[in-house]
Design a protein around this motif. Structure first.
Motif, PDB file in Angstrom:
ATOM      1  N   GLU A   1       0.827  -1.215   0.000  1.00 30.71           N
ATOM      2  CA  GLU A   1       0.000   0.000   0.000  1.00 30.71           C
ATOM      3  C   GLU A   1       0.860   1.264   0.000  1.00 30.71           C
ATOM      4  N   TYR A   2       2.030   1.191   0.579  1.00 28.73           N
ATOM      5  CA  TYR A   2       2.944   2.333   0.511  1.00 28.73           C
ATOM      6  C   TYR A   2       3.381   2.569  -0.933  1.00 28.73           C
ATOM      7  N   TYR A   3       3.776   1.502  -1.605  1.00 31.82           N
ATOM      8  CA  TYR A   3       4.310   1.638  -2.958  1.00 31.82           C
ATOM      9  C   TYR A   3       3.234   1.888  -4.011  1.00 31.82           C
ATOM     10  N   GLU A   4       1.995   1.468  -3.749  1.00 36.50           N
ATOM     11  CA  GLU A   4       0.965   1.633  -4.776  1.00 36.50           C
ATOM     12  C   GLU A   4       0.605   3.104  -4.999  1.00 36.50           C
ATOM     13  N   LYS A   5       1.042   3.965  -4.090  1.00 32.46           N
ATOM     14  CA  LYS A   5       0.823   5.400  -4.287  1.00 32.46           C
ATOM     15  C   LYS A   5       1.686   5.934  -5.427  1.00 32.46           C
TER      16      LYS A   5
ATOM     17  N   TYR B   1       3.365   3.505  -7.851  1.00 36.81           N
ATOM     18  CA  TYR B   1       3.451   2.578  -8.983  1.00 36.81           C
ATOM     19  C   TYR B   1       2.074   2.075  -9.409  1.00 36.81           C
ATOM     20  N   SER B   2       1.918   1.911 -10.724  1.00 36.48           N
ATOM     21  CA  SER B   2       0.649   1.424 -11.276  1.00 36.48           C
ATOM     22  C   SER B   2       0.515  -0.088 -11.150  1.00 36.48           C
ATOM     23  N   HIS B   3       1.640  -0.794 -11.249  1.00 38.65           N
ATOM     24  CA  HIS B   3       1.629  -2.257 -11.188  1.00 38.65           C
ATOM     25  C   HIS B   3       2.693  -2.714 -10.199  1.00 38.65           C
ATOM     26  N   ILE B   4       2.287  -3.576  -9.276  1.00 39.82           N
ATOM     27  CA  ILE B   4       3.220  -4.088  -8.277  1.00 39.82           C
ATOM     28  C   ILE B   4       3.283  -5.607  -8.377  1.00 39.82           C
ATOM     29  N   PHE B   5       4.505  -6.116  -8.405  1.00 43.70           N
ATOM     30  CA  PHE B   5       4.760  -7.553  -8.419  1.00 43.70           C
ATOM     31  C   PHE B   5       5.488  -7.896  -7.124  1.00 43.70           C
ATOM     32  N   PHE B   6       4.952  -8.865  -6.395  1.00 37.55           N
ATOM     33  CA  PHE B   6       5.497  -9.216  -5.084  1.00 37.55           C
ATOM     34  C   PHE B   6       6.134 -10.595  -5.180  1.00 37.55           C
ATOM     35  N   LEU B   7       7.453 -10.639  -5.046  1.00 41.55           N
ATOM     36  CA  LEU B   7       8.215 -11.871  -5.245  1.00 41.55           C
ATOM     37  C   LEU B   7       8.397 -12.625  -3.935  1.00 41.55           C
ATOM     38  N   VAL B   8       7.989 -13.897  -3.932  1.00 41.89           N
ATOM     39  CA  VAL B   8       8.148 -14.744  -2.742  1.00 41.89           C
ATOM     40  C   VAL B   8       8.689 -16.106  -3.163  1.00 41.89           C
TER      41      VAL B   8
ATOM     42  N   ILE C   1      -3.686  -8.385  -0.524  1.00 39.32           N
ATOM     43  CA  ILE C   1      -2.378  -8.509  -1.180  1.00 39.32           C
ATOM     44  C   ILE C   1      -2.567  -8.964  -2.622  1.00 39.32           C
ATOM     45  N   LEU C   2      -3.400  -9.991  -2.808  1.00 41.45           N
ATOM     46  CA  LEU C   2      -3.583 -10.573  -4.137  1.00 41.45           C
ATOM     47  C   LEU C   2      -4.465  -9.711  -5.039  1.00 41.45           C
ATOM     48  N   LYS C   3      -5.203  -8.792  -4.447  1.00 39.94           N
ATOM     49  CA  LYS C   3      -5.989  -7.854  -5.252  1.00 39.94           C
ATOM     50  C   LYS C   3      -5.150  -6.657  -5.695  1.00 39.94           C
ATOM     51  N   LYS C   4      -4.180  -6.305  -4.872  1.00 43.13           N
ATOM     52  CA  LYS C   4      -3.379  -5.112  -5.147  1.00 43.13           C
ATOM     53  C   LYS C   4      -2.066  -5.414  -5.863  1.00 43.13           C
ATOM     54  N   ALA C   5      -1.621  -6.672  -5.810  1.00 39.22           N
ATOM     55  CA  ALA C   5      -0.323  -7.020  -6.399  1.00 39.22           C
ATOM     56  C   ALA C   5      -0.398  -8.375  -7.091  1.00 39.22           C
ATOM     57  N   HIS C   6       0.491  -8.564  -8.039  1.00 40.66           N
ATOM     58  CA  HIS C   6       0.667  -9.871  -8.670  1.00 40.66           C
ATOM     59  C   HIS C   6       1.764 -10.589  -7.892  1.00 40.66           C
ATOM     60  N   MET C   7       1.477 -11.786  -7.422  1.00 44.00           N
ATOM     61  CA  MET C   7       2.468 -12.522  -6.648  1.00 44.00           C
ATOM     62  C   MET C   7       3.304 -13.405  -7.573  1.00 44.00           C
TER      63      MET C   7
ATOM     64  N   SER D   1     -10.623 -17.792  -7.060  1.00 43.07           N
ATOM     65  CA  SER D   1     -10.350 -16.850  -8.150  1.00 43.07           C
ATOM     66  C   SER D   1      -9.124 -15.982  -7.886  1.00 43.07           C
ATOM     67  N   LEU D   2      -8.779 -15.785  -6.607  1.00 44.60           N
ATOM     68  CA  LEU D   2      -7.609 -14.965  -6.287  1.00 44.60           C
ATOM     69  C   LEU D   2      -6.311 -15.619  -6.745  1.00 44.60           C
ATOM     70  N   SER D   3      -6.359 -16.936  -6.961  1.00 46.06           N
ATOM     71  CA  SER D   3      -5.146 -17.631  -7.404  1.00 46.06           C
ATOM     72  C   SER D   3      -4.710 -17.163  -8.788  1.00 46.06           C
ATOM     73  N   ASN D   4      -5.589 -16.465  -9.496  1.00 40.76           N
ATOM     74  CA  ASN D   4      -5.224 -15.926 -10.810  1.00 40.76           C
ATOM     75  C   ASN D   4      -4.173 -14.823 -10.701  1.00 40.76           C
ATOM     76  N   SER D   5      -3.973 -14.307  -9.486  1.00 44.59           N
ATOM     77  CA  SER D   5      -2.968 -13.263  -9.273  1.00 44.59           C
ATOM     78  C   SER D   5      -1.598 -13.843  -8.943  1.00 44.59           C
ATOM     79  N   ILE D   6      -1.502 -15.180  -8.922  1.00 41.37           N
ATOM     80  CA  ILE D   6      -0.252 -15.845  -8.564  1.00 41.37           C
ATOM     81  C   ILE D   6       0.390 -16.443  -9.809  1.00 41.37           C
ATOM     82  N   TYR D   7       1.651 -16.127 -10.000  1.00 41.67           N
ATOM     83  CA  TYR D   7       2.384 -16.616 -11.168  1.00 41.67           C
ATOM     84  C   TYR D   7       3.590 -17.432 -10.706  1.00 41.67           C
ATOM     85  N   ILE D   8       3.646 -18.684 -11.116  1.00 42.11           N
ATOM     86  CA  ILE D   8       4.768 -19.551 -10.775  1.00 42.11           C
ATOM     87  C   ILE D   8       5.853 -19.354 -11.838  1.00 42.11           C
ATOM     88  N   LEU D   9       7.003 -18.910 -11.427  1.00 42.66           N
ATOM     89  CA  LEU D   9       8.083 -18.630 -12.367  1.00 42.66           C
ATOM     90  C   LEU D   9       8.803 -19.920 -12.758  1.00 42.66           C
ATOM     91  N   LYS D  10       9.098 -20.055 -14.022  1.00 38.94           N
ATOM     92  CA  LYS D  10       9.830 -21.225 -14.510  1.00 38.94           C
ATOM     93  C   LYS D  10      11.312 -20.872 -14.581  1.00 38.94           C
TER      94      LYS D  10
END
Length: 197
Positions: free
Chosen positions: A91-95, A97-104, A121-127, A148-157
Motif C-alpha cells: 500500500e505504501y508503494y501503490e501510491k 506505482y501502477s503495477h506491483i509484483f510481489f516476489l516470494v 495482497i492478491l488484489k493489489k499485487a501480482h504474486m 479466483s484470487l489464485s489468478n494473481s499468482i504466477y509460478i516462475l519457470k
C-alpha cells in the motif's frame, strides 16, 4: 501488460542474505527489466523470530547487493514501523506505482491464507513465486483455498536455488567456510555477526 511504472518487491528477513537471493533477484529482474526492483529487508517479520537486528541485516543486504545493477535495497518496512506486514509495504508503494509484483519463495504458499490481509495482497499485487521444490500439491492447495484470487499468482519457470539462510547460519556457527554461499565481500561480516551465536 505494460511494465512501465511497475515495481517488483523482493521482501525477506535476509538473515543473512546469500548468493541464492542474489541469483533469484538477477533472474527475475531480467524478466522484468523495465520495472523498478526493490529488495526490502523486513524489520519485524510477522511469521518468524529473528534474533539479528534489522540494522545488521539491512547493512548485510545493502553490502550483498551493492554490485548488482538495477536493484535498490530499501528500508521502507523499518521506516513504516510496527510489524512488517506485506500489505503495508504494498500500500505504501501503490501510491507511486501502477503495477506491483510481489516476489516470494514457493514455501510462502504453504501458509498464504494465514498472511495478514492476504486477499488484499492478491488484489493489489501480482504474486511472483520462485520455485524451491516444485511441489504440485502446494499449487493445488492454493487454487482450492484462494479460488479466483489464485489468478494473481504466477509460478516462475526458473532454476531451483537450494542455498538457504538457515544453512548459512549453521555453517557460520560451526566455523565452516562460507565461500560460495554468500558474496565474497561480505563473508567476514557474516562470520562476525553469526559466528558468535
Amino acid at each position: 501488460m505494460s511494465l512501465k511504472n511497475s515495481l517488483v518487491i523482493y521482501g525477506g528477513s535476509f538473515n543473512p542474505p546469500h548468493n541464492g537471493h542474489i541469483i533469484i533477484a538477477q533472474l527475475v529482474r531480467e524478466m522484468f527489466r523495465f520495472a523498478d526492483f526493490h529488495v526490502v529487508t523486513s524489520s519485524t517479520p510477522p511469521h518468524k523470530k529473528v534474533d539479528v537486528s534489522f540494522k545488521e541485516r539491512f547493512f548485510l543486504t545493502k553490502k550483498a547487493f551493492e554490485k548488482v545493477e538495477g536493484i535498490t535495497v530499501s528500508d521502507i518496512e523499518h521506516r513504516l514501523g510496527g510489524v512488517s506486514y506485506a500489505i503495508n509495504t504494498i500500500e505504501y508503494y501503490e501510491k507511486k506505482y501502477s503495477h506491483i509484483f510481489f516476489l516470494v519463495g514457493e514455501d510462502a504458499l504453504y501458509s498464504i491464507e494465514k498472511w495478514y490481509r492476504y486477499e488484499d495482497i492478491l488484489k493489489k499485487a501480482h504474486m511472483l513465486v520462485y520455485p524451491r521444490f516444485k511441489d504440485e500439491l502446494v499449487y493445488k492447495k492454493v487454487e482450492r483455498v484462494l479460488e479466483s484470487l489464485s489468478n494473481s499468482i504466477y509460478i516462475l519457470k526458473l532454476p531451483l536455488i537450494q542455498i538457504s539462510s538457515t544453512v548459512v547460519r549453521e555453517r557460520a556457527i560451526k566455523g565452516l567456510s562460507l565461500y560460495g554461499f554468500v558474496p565474497q565481500h561480505i563473508i567476514s561480516y557474516v562470520e562476525e555477526i553469526y559466528g558468535n551465536r
